[in-house]
Motif scaffolding. Structure first.
Motif, PDB file in Angstrom:
ATOM      1  N   SER A  74       1.181  -0.910   0.048  1.00 18.99           N
ATOM      2  CA  SER A  74      -0.160   0.006  -0.114  1.00 18.99           C
ATOM      3  C   SER A  74       0.919   1.371  -0.406  1.00 18.99           C
ATOM      4  N   HIS A  75       1.666   0.961   0.703  1.00 20.08           N
ATOM      5  CA  HIS A  75       2.957   2.683   0.977  1.00 20.08           C
ATOM      6  C   HIS A  75       3.055   2.649  -0.600  1.00 20.08           C
ATOM      7  N   ARG A  76       4.053   1.929  -1.031  1.00 23.06           N
ATOM      8  CA  ARG A  76       4.454   1.571  -2.436  1.00 23.06           C
ATOM      9  C   ARG A  76       4.095   1.421  -3.343  1.00 23.06           C
ATOM     10  N   SER A  77       2.569   1.595  -3.484  1.00 22.63           N
ATOM     11  CA  SER A  77       1.996   2.228  -4.599  1.00 22.63           C
ATOM     12  C   SER A  77       1.162   3.495  -4.685  1.00 22.63           C
ATOM     13  N   ILE A  78       1.575   4.453  -3.246  1.00 17.19           N
ATOM     14  CA  ILE A  78       0.868   5.573  -3.407  1.00 17.19           C
ATOM     15  C   ILE A  78       2.386   6.363  -3.655  1.00 17.19           C
ATOM     16  N   MET A  79       3.442   5.574  -2.957  1.00 19.62           N
ATOM     17  CA  MET A  79       4.983   6.821  -3.755  1.00 19.62           C
ATOM     18  C   MET A  79       5.004   6.949  -4.999  1.00 19.62           C
ATOM     19  N   LEU A  80       4.924   5.274  -6.025  1.00 22.63           N
ATOM     20  CA  LEU A  80       5.500   5.583  -7.623  1.00 22.63           C
ATOM     21  C   LEU A  80       3.893   5.692  -8.423  1.00 22.63           C
ATOM     22  N   GLY A  81       2.834   5.166  -7.767  1.00 22.56           N
ATOM     23  CA  GLY A  81       1.863   5.851  -8.752  1.00 22.56           C
ATOM     24  C   GLY A  81       1.622   7.206  -8.478  1.00 22.56           C
ATOM     25  N   SER A  82       2.711   8.041  -7.528  1.00 22.77           N
ATOM     26  CA  SER A  82       2.484   9.302  -7.072  1.00 22.77           C
ATOM     27  C   SER A  82       3.320   9.689  -8.965  1.00 22.77           C
ATOM     28  N   LEU A  83       4.854   8.944  -8.804  1.00 21.77           N
ATOM     29  CA  LEU A  83       5.917   9.165  -9.484  1.00 21.77           C
ATOM     30  C   LEU A  83       5.752   9.206 -11.069  1.00 21.77           C
ATOM     31  N   ALA A  84       4.585   8.455 -11.019  1.00 17.87           N
ATOM     32  CA  ALA A  84       4.987   7.970 -12.860  1.00 17.87           C
ATOM     33  C   ALA A  84       3.655   8.539 -13.260  1.00 17.87           C
ATOM     34  N   GLU A  85       3.805   8.977 -14.555  1.00 17.86           N
ATOM     35  CA  GLU A  85       2.862   9.210 -15.615  1.00 17.86           C
ATOM     36  C   GLU A  85       1.534   8.326 -15.595  1.00 17.86           C
ATOM     37  N   GLY A  86       0.635   9.371 -15.578  1.00 20.21           N
ATOM     38  CA  GLY A  86      -0.497   8.489 -16.211  1.00 20.21           C
ATOM     39  C   GLY A  86      -1.224   8.306 -14.211  1.00 20.21           C
ATOM     40  N   ILE A  87      -2.647   7.629 -14.517  1.00 19.44           N
ATOM     41  CA  ILE A  87      -3.328   7.193 -13.289  1.00 19.44           C
ATOM     42  C   ILE A  87      -3.390   5.930 -12.828  1.00 19.44           C
ATOM     43  N   THR A  88      -2.678   5.903 -11.770  1.00 16.49           N
ATOM     44  CA  THR A  88      -3.131   4.191 -11.338  1.00 16.49           C
ATOM     45  C   THR A  88      -4.256   4.239 -10.445  1.00 16.49           C
ATOM     46  N   HIS A  89      -4.390   2.795 -10.612  1.00 18.32           N
ATOM     47  CA  HIS A  89      -6.133   2.698 -10.046  1.00 18.32           C
ATOM     48  C   HIS A  89      -5.808   1.315  -8.402  1.00 18.32           C
ATOM     49  N   VAL A  90      -5.695   1.653  -7.258  1.00 18.77           N
ATOM     50  CA  VAL A  90      -5.093   0.851  -6.120  1.00 18.77           C
ATOM     51  C   VAL A  90      -6.949   0.306  -5.990  1.00 18.77           C
TER      52      VAL A  90
END
Length: 439
Positions: free
Chosen positions: A28-44
């Motif tokens: 859960s921690h890492r999904s927020i971190m990498l999703g924030s730094l990614a390009e595009g929209i991440t759904h968790v």
């Protein structure tokens, strides 16, 4: 925190039925971190709505990332790219979360702005030099309180360079911190670990289409163009499942199935240790979800026996030892743990605190510098103190299944950091537990 919560557990009971425990905290921690730094929209989906993971989520919102949710475990992250974070107006408060603080140190070391990281009293006492020292070798500038403790001030540096780092102790948080710093460093950042630790960061980087090179015990990363948004289904946290794996093993007439549990091989030490003790555990419906192995786990009661816990399993079960000590207290004969000094610098000194509590309950538990020696026998009742450590509180709650009198557990508010709804779920499955809040 003004409120204090006390758990009261009546003796006996068994665990039966099916359950899905909350989502994995590390993922859960890492999904927020990498999703924030990614390009595009991440759904968790399956995001753990506990205090620790929410501290990470709020930190990225404070750095300009638009994040929707969590609503029933669903989070939508509008990524800003590797260089899209903005300076937070206030210090980032991370509560009780060591993972948030150590990983953010690495991620923030390569930004162009300054940031301050703070936490609660427990987090402010935890060792941060283990990340400050190698980050400084990479060119980071980090100011701390005495002995490398929080609050930490991370100065914006547009000039990190990769290093080769042999970790003195096995720590997934240190490894992950340096890999995240490596996203911003010139050249190659490589980390060698002395024993395997959880590899969620490496797996998730690959899930975000970012190349990671693994050779034996070495992991390497270098600055690339971007992370690409992806969807993440967070499996149930095996560290939370561990309480019920032990509970169903020690309580007579138990038969429990835990659904969709993450069984990443760097996290299954708890299953291996319990099986060595004679536990009746079987995995079914094994599959891979978002790069992470997942299974349903069925556990039935069994007569456990004491063992010498193999040191090669220690790092793979480091967060589960509080409840493993409870299993040992119910086992026939002697259980010996060595090579687990790391337990002394967790949310509490888990060796001392568990030994003290077990002794209060009449168990013969002898703490050693790097572990414990426990003689299995009868668990009595009494009042134990969890020292605001969520895993200690839940471990003693599970001990009630085999106690011959009521157990009162003080300082349980922090259970919400990793397992919101623990009391409700444990009650549904057959533990006689109640929770009382005092302000």
């Amino acid at each position: 925190m003004t409120q204090s919560i006390t758990f009261t557990v009546q003796p006996g009971g068994h665990l039966r039925g099916e359950a899905r425990v909350p989502g994995d905290k590390s993922i859960s921690h890492r999904s927020i971190m990498l999703g924030s730094l990614a390009e595009g929209i991440t759904h968790v989906s399956g995001f753990l709505e506990g205090e620790d993971a929410l501290a990470t989520l709020r930190s990225f919102q404070a750095m300009g990332v638009e994040i929707e949710g969590p609503i029933n475990g669903n989070v939508t992250i509008h990524g800003v790219g590797l260089d899209g974070l903005t300076a937070p107006k206030d210090p980032l408060y991370l509560g009780n979360s060591g993972t948030s603080m150590r990983l953010l140190c690495g991620l923030l070391a390569g930004q162009k702005f300054d940031a301050v990281l703070t936490g609660d009293e427990s987090l402010s006492g935890r060792p941060m030099k283990r990340v400050i020292d190698p980050l400084s070798q990479m060119g980071a500038v980090i100011e701390s309180a005495d002995q490398g403790r929080a609050p930490l001030t991370i100065r914006g540096q547009a000039g990190l360079h990769g290093i080769h780092y042999d970790m003195p102790i096995a720590s997934a948080q240190v490894k992950s911190c340096l890999l995240l710093a490596g996203l911003y460093a010139e050249g190659v950042t490589s980390v060698v670990e002395p024993a395997p630790t959880r590899d969620h960061t490496e797996r998730m980087l690959v899930g975000f289409s970012y190349p990671v090179k693994k050779e034996g015990s070495q992991v390497s990363i270098s600055r690339q163009v971007k992370l690409t948004a992806t969807d993440i289904d967070v499996p149930s946290d095996i560290s939370s499942a561990a309480f019920f794996l032990v509970g169903a093993s020690i309580a007579p007439d138990s038969d429990l199935t835990l659904k969709h549990v993450g069984v990443n091989p760097t996290r299954t030490g708890i299953i291996d240790i319990l099986k060595l003790m004679g536990a009746d555990i079987e995995l079914s419906n094994q599959r891979t979800v978002g790069g992470e192995p997942v299974a349903d786990i069925r556990v039935q009661s069994a007569q456990l026996k004491g063992i010498a816990i193999p040191e090669n399993l220690v790092a793979l079960a480091i967060d589960e030892f509080p409840v493993i000590f409870v299993a040992a207290a119910c086992a026939e004969g002697e259980t010996v743990l060595t090579g687990a000094k790391e337990l002394r610098v967790k949310e509490s000194d888990r060796i001392q605190v568990m030994a003290d509590g077990l002794k209060t309950l009449g168990v013969n538990a002898k703490p050693t510098e790097d572990g414990m020696i426990i003689q299995g026998g009868v668990i009595g009742g009494g009042k134990v103190i969890s020292h605001h450590d969520h895993r200690i509180a839940m471990a003693f709650a599970i001990a009630g299944l085999r106690a011959n009198d009521a157990i009162l557990i003080d300082d349980c508010a922090n259970v919400n950091t990793s397992f919101p709804g623990f009391v409700t779920l444990a009650s549904q499955l057959g533990l006689d537990i109640s929770s009382e809040e005092k302000v």
